[in-house]
Every structure is written in structure tokens, then in C-alpha cells.
Scaffold this motif. Structure first.
Motif, PDB file in Angstrom:
ATOM      1  N   ARG A  18      33.116  54.525  35.931  1.00 27.28           N
ATOM      2  CA  ARG A  18      34.553  54.439  36.213  1.00 27.28           C
ATOM      3  C   ARG A  18      35.344  55.317  35.249  1.00 27.28           C
ATOM      4  NH1 ARG A  18      32.731  49.206  36.282  1.00 27.28           N
ATOM      5  NH2 ARG A  18      32.453  48.345  38.381  1.00 27.28           N
ATOM      6  N   ASN A  19      34.936  55.335  33.999  1.00 24.74           N
ATOM      7  CA  ASN A  19      35.638  56.165  33.012  1.00 24.74           C
ATOM      8  C   ASN A  19      35.512  57.652  33.309  1.00 24.74           C
ATOM      9  OD1 ASN A  19      36.491  53.909  31.586  1.00 24.74           O
ATOM     10  ND2 ASN A  19      34.755  53.940  30.162  1.00 24.74           N
ATOM     11  N   LEU A  20      34.465  58.024  34.034  1.00 29.77           N
ATOM     12  CA  LEU A  20      34.289  59.422  34.433  1.00 29.77           C
ATOM     13  C   LEU A  20      34.973  59.729  35.773  1.00 29.77           C
ATOM     14  CD1 LEU A  20      30.551  60.054  33.456  1.00 29.77           C
ATOM     15  CD2 LEU A  20      32.588  60.942  32.323  1.00 29.77           C
ATOM     16  N   GLY A  21      35.674  58.738  36.321  1.00 32.74           N
ATOM     17  CA  GLY A  21      36.431  58.961  37.549  1.00 32.74           C
ATOM     18  C   GLY A  21      35.641  58.764  38.826  1.00 32.74           C
ATOM     19  N   ALA A  22      34.492  58.082  38.757  1.00 32.56           N
ATOM     20  CA  ALA A  22      33.677  57.873  39.951  1.00 32.56           C
ATOM     21  C   ALA A  22      34.386  56.973  40.954  1.00 32.56           C
ATOM     22  CB  ALA A  22      32.337  57.251  39.575  1.00 32.56           C
ATOM     23  N   ARG A  23      34.198  57.288  42.232  1.00 30.34           N
ATOM     24  CA  ARG A  23      34.629  56.357  43.284  1.00 30.34           C
ATOM     25  C   ARG A  23      33.485  55.403  43.539  1.00 30.34           C
ATOM     26  NH1 ARG A  23      34.959  56.015  49.052  1.00 30.34           N
ATOM     27  NH2 ARG A  23      34.052  58.073  49.436  1.00 30.34           N
ATOM     28  N   MET A  24      33.749  54.102  43.347  1.00 28.16           N
ATOM     29  CA  MET A  24      32.710  53.089  43.440  1.00 28.16           C
ATOM     30  C   MET A  24      32.714  52.445  44.826  1.00 28.16           C
ATOM     31  SD  MET A  24      31.562  53.371  40.309  1.00 28.16           S
ATOM     32  CE  MET A  24      30.553  51.933  39.900  1.00 28.16           C
ATOM     33  N   VAL A  25      31.499  52.196  45.331  1.00 27.44           N
ATOM     34  CA  VAL A  25      31.345  51.582  46.656  1.00 27.44           C
ATOM     35  C   VAL A  25      30.234  50.536  46.601  1.00 27.44           C
ATOM     36  CG1 VAL A  25      32.097  53.672  47.872  1.00 27.44           C
ATOM     37  CG2 VAL A  25      29.647  53.292  47.434  1.00 27.44           C
ATOM     38  N   PRO A  26      30.221  49.598  47.570  1.00 30.18           N
ATOM     39  CA  PRO A  26      29.109  48.645  47.641  1.00 30.18           C
ATOM     40  C   PRO A  26      27.852  49.318  48.184  1.00 30.18           C
ATOM     41  CG  PRO A  26      31.090  47.820  48.774  1.00 30.18           C
ATOM     42  CD  PRO A  26      31.286  49.276  48.542  1.00 30.18           C
ATOM     43  N   PHE A  27      26.714  49.072  47.530  1.00 26.64           N
ATOM     44  CA  PHE A  27      25.437  49.593  48.005  1.00 26.64           C
ATOM     45  C   PHE A  27      24.320  48.722  47.437  1.00 26.64           C
ATOM     46  CE2 PHE A  27      21.651  52.298  47.711  1.00 26.64           C
ATOM     47  CZ  PHE A  27      21.576  52.781  49.013  1.00 26.64           C
ATOM     48  N   ALA A  28      23.468  48.204  48.333  1.00 28.91           N
ATOM     49  CA  ALA A  28      22.298  47.396  47.947  1.00 28.91           C
ATOM     50  C   ALA A  28      22.682  46.225  47.048  1.00 28.91           C
ATOM     51  CB  ALA A  28      21.248  48.276  47.272  1.00 28.91           C
ATOM     52  N   GLY A  29      23.884  45.663  47.283  1.00 25.73           N
ATOM     53  CA  GLY A  29      24.311  44.513  46.499  1.00 25.73           C
ATOM     54  C   GLY A  29      24.975  44.847  45.182  1.00 25.73           C
ATOM     55  N   TYR A  30      25.129  46.145  44.895  1.00 23.85           N
ATOM     56  CA  TYR A  30      25.734  46.593  43.641  1.00 23.85           C
ATOM     57  C   TYR A  30      26.994  47.407  43.920  1.00 23.85           C
ATOM     58  CZ  TYR A  30      21.459  45.374  41.089  1.00 23.85           C
ATOM     59  OH  TYR A  30      20.405  44.691  40.528  1.00 23.85           O
ATOM     60  N   GLU A  31      27.846  47.505  42.922  1.00 24.07           N
ATOM     61  CA  GLU A  31      28.951  48.453  42.967  1.00 24.07           C
ATOM     62  C   GLU A  31      28.450  49.739  42.331  1.00 24.07           C
ATOM     63  OE1 GLU A  31      33.756  48.379  42.426  1.00 24.07           O
ATOM     64  OE2 GLU A  31      32.554  47.285  40.968  1.00 24.07           O
ATOM     65  N   MET A  32      28.417  50.809  43.123  1.00 19.45           N
ATOM     66  CA  MET A  32      27.759  52.035  42.673  1.00 19.45           C
ATOM     67  C   MET A  32      28.647  53.250  42.898  1.00 19.45           C
ATOM     68  SD  MET A  32      23.776  51.479  43.689  1.00 19.45           S
ATOM     69  CE  MET A  32      23.399  52.934  42.701  1.00 19.45           C
ATOM     70  N   PRO A  33      28.443  54.307  42.102  1.00 22.08           N
ATOM     71  CA  PRO A  33      29.261  55.524  42.263  1.00 22.08           C
ATOM     72  C   PRO A  33      28.799  56.345  43.468  1.00 22.08           C
ATOM     73  CG  PRO A  33      27.627  55.838  40.535  1.00 22.08           C
ATOM     74  CD  PRO A  33      27.502  54.410  40.978  1.00 22.08           C
ATOM     75  N   VAL A  34      29.708  56.610  44.388  1.00 14.29           N
ATOM     76  CA  VAL A  34      29.344  57.414  45.552  1.00 14.29           C
ATOM     77  C   VAL A  34      29.615  58.893  45.301  1.00 14.29           C
ATOM     78  CG1 VAL A  34      31.565  57.144  46.751  1.00 14.29           C
ATOM     79  CG2 VAL A  34      29.477  57.570  48.068  1.00 14.29           C
ATOM     80  N   GLN A  35      30.635  59.184  44.471  1.00 18.62           N
ATOM     81  CA  GLN A  35      30.929  60.579  44.138  1.00 18.62           C
ATOM     82  C   GLN A  35      31.862  60.638  42.932  1.00 18.62           C
ATOM     83  OE1 GLN A  35      32.832  61.773  47.909  1.00 18.62           O
ATOM     84  NE2 GLN A  35      34.698  62.099  46.757  1.00 18.62           N
ATOM     85  N   TYR A  36      31.865  61.789  42.293  1.00 18.54           N
ATOM     86  CA  TYR A  36      32.761  62.066  41.176  1.00 18.54           C
ATOM     87  C   TYR A  36      33.694  63.203  41.585  1.00 18.54           C
ATOM     88  CZ  TYR A  36      29.219  59.453  38.553  1.00 18.54           C
ATOM     89  OH  TYR A  36      28.341  58.497  38.116  1.00 18.54           O
ATOM     90  N   GLU A  37      33.158  64.416  41.587  1.00 16.31           N
ATOM     91  CA  GLU A  37      33.952  65.589  41.970  1.00 16.31           C
ATOM     92  C   GLU A  37      34.006  65.751  43.480  1.00 16.31           C
ATOM     93  OE1 GLU A  37      33.810  70.463  41.312  1.00 16.31           O
ATOM     94  OE2 GLU A  37      32.513  69.141  40.161  1.00 16.31           O
ATOM     95  N   GLY A  38      32.927  65.392  44.163  1.00 21.23           N
ATOM     96  CA  GLY A  38      32.828  65.544  45.612  1.00 21.23           C
ATOM     97  C   GLY A  38      31.380  65.767  45.994  1.00 21.23           C
TER      98      GLY A  38
END
Length: 380
Positions: A18-38
């Protein structure tokens, strides 16, 4: 991605992402980064440099006890008992009817077997192994370990800068490993397990590290010029270009290994023994007797076809399904995987996919779509 954020587990590096600006999404039961820059930029960066992936949602499992490899062979078709120390094998966890419950990596870690299983299935995998393996085999779920993947042509160059040392004198450093080899190492006196493996088709490493040291390690890597953090979106497009199936999408309990185009996972000695779960049904399809097969597709035009789209015949009858699809940043065209009747699986065959009532022309393509770039041991 239907989970609610309230019920999601957090990765050890959640705040770091999150501090690196990641967009977080649900995946496999976790909140995970889907992308940063694109996704596009991250995908191309990994193909040209080194991408840092957080795959701590994956299950890390230790099997301890005499005969652990032979016991695991009862529910996998890989020749695990012959696996050398420090060697890794890709194999399949099979149901009693031969259906694929998961795909996994197994490492002979000298005193135990180290397994990496899929995040969405890890608890079911553990329950199945506990039910199937004898009491003499201890099964440890390594819940306090994070897992990072460093992937790309500059991964070795980047990892070499961290001063990682072998656990014992005379053992190789991580960059001396070849594809599908692993070993124990020390980073700043922290024990880490490093394998030369990954799921992008590129050279690279997977690093198991105690969760409370993961942020420091990720920060050290991310501070290198060769490295950028990469999210789930690019991980998916990279593995699709590499022709690598994703469990829960391109294979599942209703699919047998030959149908999934995973004949290589059925080792010769195990085929001859025929003593693994569902062997009669599995081997009844080997090598080319399955009714359907997972194939690659080149998609005409610029519109990707997506998972769930129908493969149809000339009369519009549904004869198959797309299981993965997207736009290939490397090839600059849409690609996909699908299950089709064996008669339609030959490279160059014209295939029609129907998506949102629109028919899209496709052609059966060889996989991988983009050549693998693994650091393999030279053949003598």
C-alpha cells in the motif's frame, strides 16, 4: 474476486504494498496487489529487467519422515523418490479418480520434502494429504514464512547484490543454481530457502523467508535499479504468454492430466508402475486418447476472449470453453487457452469462439506463446 474485504487475510507485506501505491484486490482469500504502475508496464519490465512478486498467499508445506516421498507418490504421478537433494519437480495432486486437485512444486530439501501449493487450495490440499499419507509422515504448514518471486533476465544480477551466502561452506551461491534447483542460504544471518524457479517463463528465483524479515528483504531488492514491484495482473499475463496453466481456471478436479496437456508430469517409471491415485483412468488417456485437450489460441483482431467464452462449431454448437485469455503485451495481440475436442487441437486449426453473441476467429497455436528463458543446466 468475490470475497468481501472484511473477510480477507493480510499478507506480511500488505502495508508495504500500500505504501508503494499498489491497488489491492481480493484474491485466493487475501488482499493482494494487482498493479502498481500498470499491468502493461509491469509485464514488459519483467520481460526486460527483474520483477518482484509477493506470492505469500501460496501454501508452503514441509513433509518430514522416512518414506515421505514414496508416500506422496501414492497421490501424485511424479517420480519423487528418485529426486536428488536440492532438485525440484513439478507434479500434480490427484484425487482418487485421477482428477487434478492441485499442481505443486516438490523440492528434496535433504531432511524433508518442501512443497509449494496454490493459495486457493492449500487448506484442502493439507486436509487431503493428512487423510492420505501415513501417520509416520509429519505435515507442517509453514504459516510463518513469506514467499517472494524475483523474475526476469536481470534477476540473477539483482540477487547477487544482496550478499546472500550458502548455509554451509562449499555449497553454491544462489546464482550458481540452475532451473529447478534449490538450497538453504543466509541473508544477514536470516535463513532463507531459494529456488531457481517461477511461473512467468523467465529466469528467476523464489525466496522463502520468515515473515518478520520479509519487508526488509523486499525493501533491499526494491532498492536496486534492476527491480520493480509487480502485481497479480502482470503475473497472470506473463504466465499466459508462457503457456502455463493456472489451477482453478485451466485445470480442476474434473480435468485429467492428459486433457490438461500435462503429459510430461506423468513420469515414465510411474506410468510403468501405475500405482498412483486414479492411475487406471489417467493412463487410459495416455498419451493421446483423451476426448478433449487444453490448447493455445491466437485470436484475430484486438479484442481478447475471456475465460468462460464458448468454442463453437460451424453450426453454432458449443464444443469447448476458453479457460484463460487476455492481451499479450509481448506479442501485441490477444491470446488464450481453451479446451477443445482432440480433433481440433492440431496447430493451425481454425477455431471459432463466441463471446457476448459475437463470433471471433481464432487459430490453434503452439505453446508457449513466448519462448521460455529458463537458466537450464547445459546438457553434456
Amino acid at each position: 474476486m468475490s470475497e468481501t474485504t472484511e473477510n480477507l487475510k493480510q499478507l506480511p507485506l500488505g502495508d508495504w504494498h500500500r505504501n508503494l501505491g499498489a491497488r489491492m484486490v481480493p484474491f485466493a482469500g487475501y488482499e493482494m496487489p494487482v498493479q502498481y504502475e500498470g499491468v502493461m508496464a509491469e509485464h514488459l519490465w519483467t520481460r526486460e529487467n527483474a520483477g518482484l512478486f509477493d506470492v505469500s498467499h501460496m501454501g508452503q508445506v514441509q513433509l518430514i519422515g522416512e518414506g515421505a516421498a514414496e508416500a506422496l507418490e501414492a497421490i501424485t504421478p511424479g517420480n519423487l523418490s528418485a529426486l536428488g537433494v536440492g532438485k525440484i519437480r513439478y507434479t500434480l495432486l490427484l484425487a482418487q479418480d485421477g482428477g487434478i486437485l492441485d499442481d505443486l512444486m516438490v523440492t528434496n530439501a535433504r531432511n524433508d520434502l518442501y512443497l509449494v501449493v496454490n493459495g486457493a487450495t492449500k487448506h484442502d490440499d493439507l486436509a487431503y494429504m493428512r487423510a492420505q499419507l501415513p501417520p509416520s509422515v509429519t505435515i507442517n504448514h509453514l504459516e510463518d514464512a513469506a514467499l517472494l518471486a524475483l523474475q526476469g533476465p536481470k534477476a540473477a544480477e539483482a540477487l547477487a547484490k544482496l550478499g546472500i551466502q550458502p548455509l554451509q561452506d562449499g555449497w553454491p551461491v544462489p546464482t550458481d543454481l540452475y532451473f529447478m534447483e534449490a538450497g538453504p542460504f543466509l541473508w544477514n544471518d536470516v535463513p532463507v530457502g531459494i529456488s531457481r524457479s517461477g511461473y512467468t517463463g523467465e529466469d528467476g528465483f523464489e525466496i522463502s523467508i520468515p515473515a518478520d524479515h520479509a519487508e526488509a528483504f523486499a525493501t533491499a531488492l526494491n532498492g536496486l535499479d534492476e527491480v520493480c514491484p509487480i502485481g497479480l495482473g502482470a503475473r497472470d499475463s506473463l504466465r499466459l504468454e508462457a503457456g502455463l496453466p493456472l489451477y482453478g481456471h485451466d485445470m480442476g478436479p474434473e480435468i485429467l492430466p492428459v486433457e490438461a496437456n500435462l503429459n510430461f508430469a506423468l513420469s515414465k517409471v510411474r506410468r510403468e508402475e501405475g500405482n498412483f491415485a486414479g492411475a487406471e483412468r489417467v493412463l487410459g488417456q495416455y498419451p493421446d486418447k483423451a476426448a478433449t485437450k487444453r490448447i493455445g489460441l491466437f485470436v484475430e483482431g484486438r479484442q481478447p476472449v475471456r475465460e468462460g467464452a464458448d468454442v463453437v462449431d460451424a453450426e453454432g454448437n458449443i464444443v469447448g470453453k476458453v479457460t484463460s485469455g487476455g492481451f499479450s503485451p509481448t506479442l501485441q495481440r490477444p491470446i488464450a487457452m481453451a479446451y477443445v475436442p482432440m480433433a481440433l487441437s492440431i496447430t493451425g486449426t481454425a477455431i471459432t469462439v463466441e463471446q457476448r453473441k459475437k463470433q471471433i476467429a481464432c487459430t490453434v497455436a503452439d505453446m508457449p506463446f513466448v519462448p521460455h528463458n529458463y537458466h537450464r543446466k547445459p546438457k553434456l
